[in-house]
Design an enzyme around this catalytic site. Sequence first.
Site, PDB file in Angstrom:
ATOM      1  CB  SER A 188      23.882 -64.581   2.728  1.00 53.54           C
ATOM      2  OG  SER A 188      25.126 -63.702   3.338  1.00 53.54           O
ATOM      3  CE  LYS A 305      25.722 -61.308  10.934  1.00 55.53           C
ATOM      4  NZ  LYS A 305      25.837 -62.263   9.889  1.00 55.53           N
TER       5      LYS A 305
HETATM    6  C1  LIG Z   1      25.095 -59.429   6.172  1.00 58.53           C
HETATM    7  S1  LIG Z   1      23.778 -58.382   5.211  1.00 58.53           S
HETATM    8  C2  LIG Z   1      22.532 -59.531   4.963  1.00 58.53           C
HETATM    9  C3  LIG Z   1      22.665 -60.569   3.826  1.00 58.53           C
HETATM   10  C4  LIG Z   1      21.360 -61.261   3.505  1.00 58.53           C
HETATM   11  N1  LIG Z   1      20.902 -61.934   4.457  1.00 58.53           N
HETATM   12  C5  LIG Z   1      21.566 -61.953   2.243  1.00 58.53           C
HETATM   13  O1  LIG Z   1      21.389 -63.293   2.496  1.00 58.53           O
HETATM   14  O2  LIG Z   1      21.512 -61.415   1.104  1.00 58.53           O
HETATM   15  C6  LIG Z   1      23.498 -57.384   6.548  1.00 58.53           C
HETATM   16  C7  LIG Z   1      22.533 -56.192   5.959  1.00 58.53           C
HETATM   17  O3  LIG Z   1      21.971 -55.562   7.166  1.00 58.53           O
HETATM   18  C8  LIG Z   1      21.496 -54.184   6.761  1.00 58.53           C
HETATM   19  N2  LIG Z   1      21.434 -53.420   8.127  1.00 58.53           N
HETATM   20  C9  LIG Z   1      22.270 -53.050   8.813  1.00 58.53           C
HETATM   21  N3  LIG Z   1      21.717 -52.317   9.867  1.00 58.53           N
HETATM   22  C10 LIG Z   1      20.349 -52.559   9.602  1.00 58.53           C
HETATM   23  C11 LIG Z   1      19.531 -51.957  10.433  1.00 58.53           C
HETATM   24  N4  LIG Z   1      19.413 -51.222  11.496  1.00 58.53           N
HETATM   25  N5  LIG Z   1      18.246 -52.346   9.754  1.00 58.53           N
HETATM   26  C12 LIG Z   1      17.840 -52.766   8.693  1.00 58.53           C
HETATM   27  N6  LIG Z   1      19.133 -53.327   8.008  1.00 58.53           N
HETATM   28  C13 LIG Z   1      20.346 -53.435   8.465  1.00 58.53           C
HETATM   29  C14 LIG Z   1      22.709 -54.008   5.839  1.00 58.53           C
HETATM   30  O4  LIG Z   1      22.276 -52.840   4.977  1.00 58.53           O
HETATM   31  C15 LIG Z   1      23.057 -55.229   4.959  1.00 58.53           C
HETATM   32  O5  LIG Z   1      22.373 -55.463   3.930  1.00 58.53           O
END
Ligand SMILES: C[S@@+](CC[C@H](N)C(=O)[O-])C[C@H]1O[C@@H](n2cnc3c(N)ncnc32)[C@H](O)[C@@H]1O
Length: 355
Positions: A188, A305
């Site tokens: 990512s 998304k």
């Molecule tokens: C697509 S991943 C992110 C990847 C990250 N940008 C990277 O480059 O490694 C989405 C993340 O959002 C987190 N997430 C989901 N809902 C959330 C919330 N309400 N608050 C904080 N984090 C959240 C998940 O735990 C997950 O780790």
Amino acid sequence: MNPQQLLFYCRAGFESDLAAEIATKAAALGWQGYPVAQPQSGHVSFVLTDERPANALHRDLPLASLVFARQSLVALEPLTGLSREDRLSPIIEQVVASGWNFESLWQETPDTNDAKALAGLIKALQRPLESILKKRGALRRKAGGRRLHLLWTEGDRVQLGMSFPGNRSEQPGGIRRLRFPHDAPSRSTLKLEEAWHEFVPRDQWETRLAEGMQAADLGAAPGGWTWQLVQRGMQVYAIDNGPMDRGLMATGLVEHLREDGFVWAPPMRLDWLVCDIVDKPARVIDMVERWLVKRWCREAVFNLKLPMKRRWEAVSEGLARLDRSLAEAGVRAEIGCRHLYHDREEVTVHVRLLN
Ligand SMILES: C[S@@+](CC[C@H](N)C(=O)[O-])C[C@H]1O[C@@H](n2cnc3c(N)ncnc32)[C@H](O)[C@@H]1O
């Protein structure tokens, strides 16, 4: 012969979104025409039924203002049924008849597996094409930076287009290829790097992506986006319940908080907000809007998304809502949104406060 088409490249599978976007925007600007889009083809054309030349619409729809287009060209009618014995003559004839001239020639294919098989053909044609076009005066040293693009979709089908400096992608196929940094915690990471290339001019990186700046990364784990911020020497609040990469934590620049990104508020004003949480676009936009209205950050990059069918509608509604709410709150901002090469079922939004 006046060109009557625009030709756009996109990720395969996003043709109907790009077609809807172009049709809506062209109509809003008072242009008449219709999009031609085949599913999974990686490109869309827009055929004008207007008397005016396509160049004017091309100028009215800058590539940077489009979400789903990777490249934007003024185009001629596709050439079909080219014979194996002589593919070049019809191409040369069409160029000469158009009266166009260029400084360079790029042969491209759509970003699909089928089209990649045409790479050998393209390579073999490059030299002969350049040499004949030079002789005919269509390829020259000075031609206003214009570039001729040949988009090959089959071995016997090609569409000719022209691009102009300042309103095109300078990357072949409109694709910005970036090297994956070996110590970054997730793939990512390339999304945020590409977003910066897209939205922050290179000569402003030293001031807008500067060492010592403060940032928040919502939905940070395992840390691909945080890694980019840390690379620029920023201090980062990484908000996520999930675990962060240990090497990244060892830099001492990251504070990991296991909190909800939708409710967390920063302890002071920050420079950057980035957010890659997978959730409904409307929910992400509401949260970012709160940050901007309260001026908790100066710039933001976040992904929306798009698992739904009608992606263009979802994006345009979201952006319009953000635009409206910021205006109502008296917040002036520059908003950009692009479907980046490293984005899949999502788009990347950039906002920069102006006052
Ligand atoms: C697509 S991943 C992110 C990847 C990250 N940008 C990277 O480059 O490694 C989405 C993340 O959002 C987190 N997430 C989901 N809902 C959330 C919330 N309400 N608050 C904080 N984090 C959240 C998940 O735990 C997950 O780790």
